[in-house]
Design a protein around this motif. Structure first.
Motif, PDB file in Angstrom:
ATOM      1  N   LEU A   1     -15.995  13.429  -7.864  1.00 50.93           N
ATOM      2  CA  LEU A   1     -14.616  12.863  -7.579  1.00 50.93           C
ATOM      3  C   LEU A   1     -13.699  12.782  -8.624  1.00 50.93           C
TER       4      LEU A   1
ATOM      5  N   CYS B   1     -12.018  16.491  -7.654  1.00 52.82           N
ATOM      6  CA  CYS B   1     -11.258  15.880  -6.940  1.00 52.82           C
ATOM      7  C   CYS B   1      -9.985  15.206  -7.501  1.00 52.82           C
TER       8      CYS B   1
ATOM      9  N   LEU C   1      -9.540  12.073  -7.626  1.00 54.05           N
ATOM     10  CA  LEU C   1      -9.475  11.049  -6.668  1.00 54.05           C
ATOM     11  C   LEU C   1      -8.310  10.001  -7.259  1.00 54.05           C
TER      12      LEU C   1
ATOM     13  N   GLU D   1      -5.746   7.281  -1.525  1.00 52.92           N
ATOM     14  CA  GLU D   1      -5.997   8.498  -0.856  1.00 52.92           C
ATOM     15  C   GLU D   1      -7.205   8.317   0.193  1.00 52.92           C
TER      16      GLU D   1
ATOM     17  N   LEU E   1     -10.740  10.048   1.593  1.00 55.02           N
ATOM     18  CA  LEU E   1     -11.954  10.937   1.298  1.00 55.02           C
ATOM     19  C   LEU E   1     -12.535  11.186   2.319  1.00 55.02           C
TER      20      LEU E   1
ATOM     21  N   ASP F   1      -7.173  13.996   1.789  1.00 54.78           N
ATOM     22  CA  ASP F   1      -6.697  14.253   0.742  1.00 54.78           C
ATOM     23  C   ASP F   1      -7.730  15.044  -0.158  1.00 54.78           C
ATOM     24  N   CYS F   2      -9.038  14.559  -0.025  1.00 65.12           N
ATOM     25  CA  CYS F   2     -10.258  14.972  -0.701  1.00 65.12           C
ATOM     26  C   CYS F   2     -11.375  15.047   0.375  1.00 65.12           C
ATOM     27  N   TYR F   3     -12.185  16.254   0.001  1.00 67.40           N
ATOM     28  CA  TYR F   3     -13.423  16.335   0.694  1.00 67.40           C
ATOM     29  C   TYR F   3     -14.432  16.849  -0.263  1.00 67.40           C
TER      30      TYR F   3
ATOM     31  N   GLY G   1      -4.696  19.495  -0.769  1.00 65.52           N
ATOM     32  CA  GLY G   1      -5.757  18.646  -0.789  1.00 65.52           C
ATOM     33  C   GLY G   1      -6.784  19.435  -1.745  1.00 65.52           C
ATOM     34  N   ARG G   2      -7.876  18.543  -2.167  1.00 66.49           N
ATOM     35  CA  ARG G   2      -8.906  19.068  -3.222  1.00 66.49           C
ATOM     36  C   ARG G   2     -10.207  18.928  -2.514  1.00 66.49           C
ATOM     37  N   ILE G   3     -11.178  19.920  -2.721  1.00 63.40           N
ATOM     38  CA  ILE G   3     -12.406  20.192  -2.325  1.00 63.40           C
ATOM     39  C   ILE G   3     -13.325  20.087  -3.181  1.00 63.40           C
TER      40      ILE G   3
END
Length: 272
Positions: free
Chosen positions: A77, A81, A83, A87, A89, A156-158, A178-180
């Motif tokens: 995270l 991400c 984070l 956001e 998730l 936003d995040c995965y 987005g961030r993964i």
């Protein structure tokens, strides 16, 4: 050392004989030495249990939320991400040892969290943890529709633990930039054919997504302070821990296979 609580080669062990002053007799360590009742170590593969570990907390948490799974969640995270508060998730396999901590840390950080699991019981568990939206992926008619319903504005995040077709459905619903964090791909571990996805590549480009795989050991230099943070969250009641405990050394293989089939909620532990 004599082994205690263990899963997949990691154990909380009590030191019963020592020539190393860093690990005195009677101390407890996290060891990674396979499924054994006793083992020898030069100390290089051991981690001493945190010095101020609360007596009221089981040491087995050092194998789960306050150990490698918790660190995996935290670094995925924060380091991958990045984070931020506010956001949204998405995390799959959310009722597992890593996923359940991912969701809780995201809530601590002020985020909206969507998670999925493989049974109604696990979905109830996620709601108890404070997930904003949780669903049983085995009973829904459309993954695409349920993800859109859970977060109409996108993600936003995965935090990826599953892989396969699940990810192919998620990517179109990621927000731009987005961030993964790719932690695992349990749905594809037994595949014999190479998976391809040109559509996925196009999405990565046009949405300008960032996807990165990682191993928790990359940030081992941060482990001491990070474990203290996780432990503080547990003591403060912000991080709840659930363990799926199996009794008996001889039940290790069956427990391991059950874990791979998703039988556990939270961290799978063998008590011997």
């Amino acid at each position: 050392m004599k082994e205690g609580d263990t899963m997949i080669g990691m154990q909380v062990s009590k030191v019963v004989q020592s020539r190393n002053s860093n690990y005195p007799v009677g101390s407890y360590v996290v060891a990674n030495c396979g499924w054994k009742t006793h083992s020898l170590s030069d100390g290089s593969d051991l981690r001493l249990i945190h010095f101020d570990w609360p007596k009221e907390l089981p040491l087995s948490l050092s194998l789960g939320a306050v150990g490698m799974p918790g660190l995996t969640a935290l670094y995925g995270l924060e380091e991958i991400c990045e984070l931020k508060a506010g956001e949204t998730l998405l995390v799959n396999a959310a009722a597992g040892a890593v996923g359940s901590v991912v969701g809780q840390i995201a809530k601590i950080k002020g985020c909206t969290v969507v998670g999925c699991a493989g049974s109604d019981e696990k979905v109830s568990f996620l709601k108890e943890l404070g997930f904003d939206y949780a669903f049983n992926y085995k009973t829904i008619s459309s993954l695409k529709d349920i993800l859109l319903e859970a977060a109409p504005q996108g993600y936003d995040c995965y935090f990826e633990n599953v892989g396969g077709e699940f990810s192919s459905v998620v990517l179109p619903q990621m927000k731009k930039f987005g961030r993964i964090a790719v932690c695992g791909s349990i749905a594809t571990y037994n595949n014999t054919e190479l998976q391809t996805g040109p559509y996925v590549h196009n999405l990565m480009i046009f949405k300008q997504l960032r996807m990165e795989g990682f191993l928790v050991t990359r940030w081992k230099h941060k482990n001491h302070d990070s474990i203290k943070r996780l432990l503080d969250w547990v003591k403060e009641g912000k991080l709840k821990c659930k363990e799926h405990v199996t009794e008996g050394f001889g039940n290790m293989p069956a427990a391991f296979m059950a874990m791979l089939k998703g039988a556990n909620t939270g961290k799978a532990i063998i008590k011997i």
